[in-house]
Design an enzyme around this catalytic site. Structure first.
Site, PDB file in Angstrom:
ATOM      1  N   ARG A  83     -30.879  11.002  38.297  1.00 43.27           N
ATOM      2  CA  ARG A  83     -29.601  11.638  37.909  1.00 43.27           C
ATOM      3  C   ARG A  83     -28.446  10.817  38.477  1.00 43.27           C
ATOM      4  O   ARG A  83     -28.002  11.041  39.600  1.00 43.27           O
ATOM      5  CB  ARG A  83     -29.560  13.071  38.435  1.00 43.27           C
ATOM      6  CG  ARG A  83     -30.693  13.910  37.925  1.00 43.27           C
ATOM      7  CD  ARG A  83     -30.644  15.342  38.359  1.00 43.27           C
ATOM      8  NE  ARG A  83     -31.935  15.958  38.074  1.00 43.27           N
ATOM      9  CZ  ARG A  83     -32.316  16.352  36.855  1.00 43.27           C
ATOM     10  NH1 ARG A  83     -31.504  16.223  35.841  1.00 43.27           N
ATOM     11  NH2 ARG A  83     -33.510  16.868  36.672  1.00 43.27           N
ATOM     12  N   CYS A 134     -32.295  19.261  33.489  1.00 42.14           N
ATOM     13  CA  CYS A 134     -31.428  18.465  32.609  1.00 42.14           C
ATOM     14  C   CYS A 134     -30.693  19.363  31.619  1.00 42.14           C
ATOM     15  O   CYS A 134     -29.532  19.119  31.286  1.00 42.14           O
ATOM     16  CB  CYS A 134     -32.243  17.428  31.847  1.00 42.14           C
ATOM     17  SG  CYS A 134     -33.087  16.277  32.933  1.00 42.14           S
TER      18      CYS A 134
END
Lengths: 78, 217
Positions: free
Chosen positions: B131, B54
């Protein structure tokens, strides 16, 4: 909050937006004038209206009497 | 005896329909979807703050932000973390990677937005968002979705390419072929009538057959 900080003072962004509302002005014009993204100006305008610092008039926004006082106030307390 | 489990039916937004409205606490204050009206919006989720993949993605999103800005595209991140966690992570990224995160990040602790957009894949994680990328046009219509698993960082060049393709489609009324990049030839929509097919063969496009024509813009 983006417009009023934890001690009740106007943030720099709020001051910029309120200054641009001297007109009054529509939000896209305020965004252009201040360089603050339109989505932030919309969100801030909501917060300023809720706090009584700005008023909506026919799709334009203007500083309220309390808004003027907050800008001019020595502490800027909202 | 088997224990009964309550399972909420996941909802998923649909392409071509209005993106689900939301109001959420973000690192830029309370934002609503409608605040982005007039701009394109890339709403994306990440699994969690202070995680390595991330972090690489946030740096990468920040790097393409100026290019997106040129295309009238705003970014907005989301994860099931608090605003304080987001702020601490953003500051950490700036400190360690020298990159300022210019976009807001939704603190979706109650999973409200994540649920609306189908960002949670229980097969992967029940507590983290996958995601996901949602491309929403200036009228609030959901135009594209990308879902990546927890393990795989997204490709920013593909996201830029997708935005370019959608904007080219809107501007010129064309489609874009596989692996298309700006500057390359585009697909002319196939004719819908027999007469149209006949005319298409003489239309002056780069035509393989009546249904397959390309042109330069």
């Amino acid at each position: 909050m983006p417009c009023i900080d934890s001690s009740g003072d106007l943030t720099e962004m709020a001051r910029k937006i309120l200054a641009a509302m001297a007109g009054p002005a529509p939000l896209d014009e305020i965004s252009e004038k201040t360089g603050i993204p339109l989505y932030r100006v919309r969100s801030a305008a909501r917060e300023l209206v809720d706090a009584g610092l700005a008023e909506e008039r026919d799709d334009s926004y203007a500083v309220s009497a309390s808004g003027h006082a907050a800008i001019l106030g020595s502490t800027g307390k909202a | 005896m088997m224990e009964a489990t309550s399972q909420e039916k996941p909802t998923f937004p649909r392409l071509g329909q209005p993106a689900p409205a939301f109001e959420a606490q973000t690192t830029h204050g309370v934002l609503r979807l409608e605040d982005f009206k007039g701009s394109w919006l890339i709403l994306f989720s990440h699994p969690a703050d202070f995680t390595p993949v991330c972090t690489t993605e946030f740096v990468a999103f920040a790097e393409i932000a100026p290019e997106l800005k040129k295309r009238n595209v705003e970014l907005c991140g989301l994860s099931i973390d608090s605003t304080y966690s987001h702020i601490a992570w953003i500051r950490n990224i700036e400190q360690h990677f020298g990159v300022k995160i210019p976009f807001p990040v939704i603190a979706d602790l109650n999973k409200e937005v994540a649920t609306l957009y189908g960002m949670i894949m229980p097969g992967e994680s029940k507590t983290e968002t996958s995601r996901c990328v949602f491309v929403i046009d200036p009228n609030g219509i959901l135009r594209a979705m990308i879902y990546y698993p927890l393990t795989t960082g997204r490709n920013m060049q593909e996201i830029l390419r997708l935005v370019d393709a959608l904007q080219t489609t809107d501007k010129h009324g064309v489609a874009t072929p596989a692996n298309w990049k700006p500057g390359e030839k585009v697909i002319v929509p196939p004719p819908a009538t027999a007469e149209g097919a006949e005319e298409r063969m003489k239309a002056g496009f780069e035509t393989k057959d009546w249904y397959f024509s390309k042109k330069a813009l």
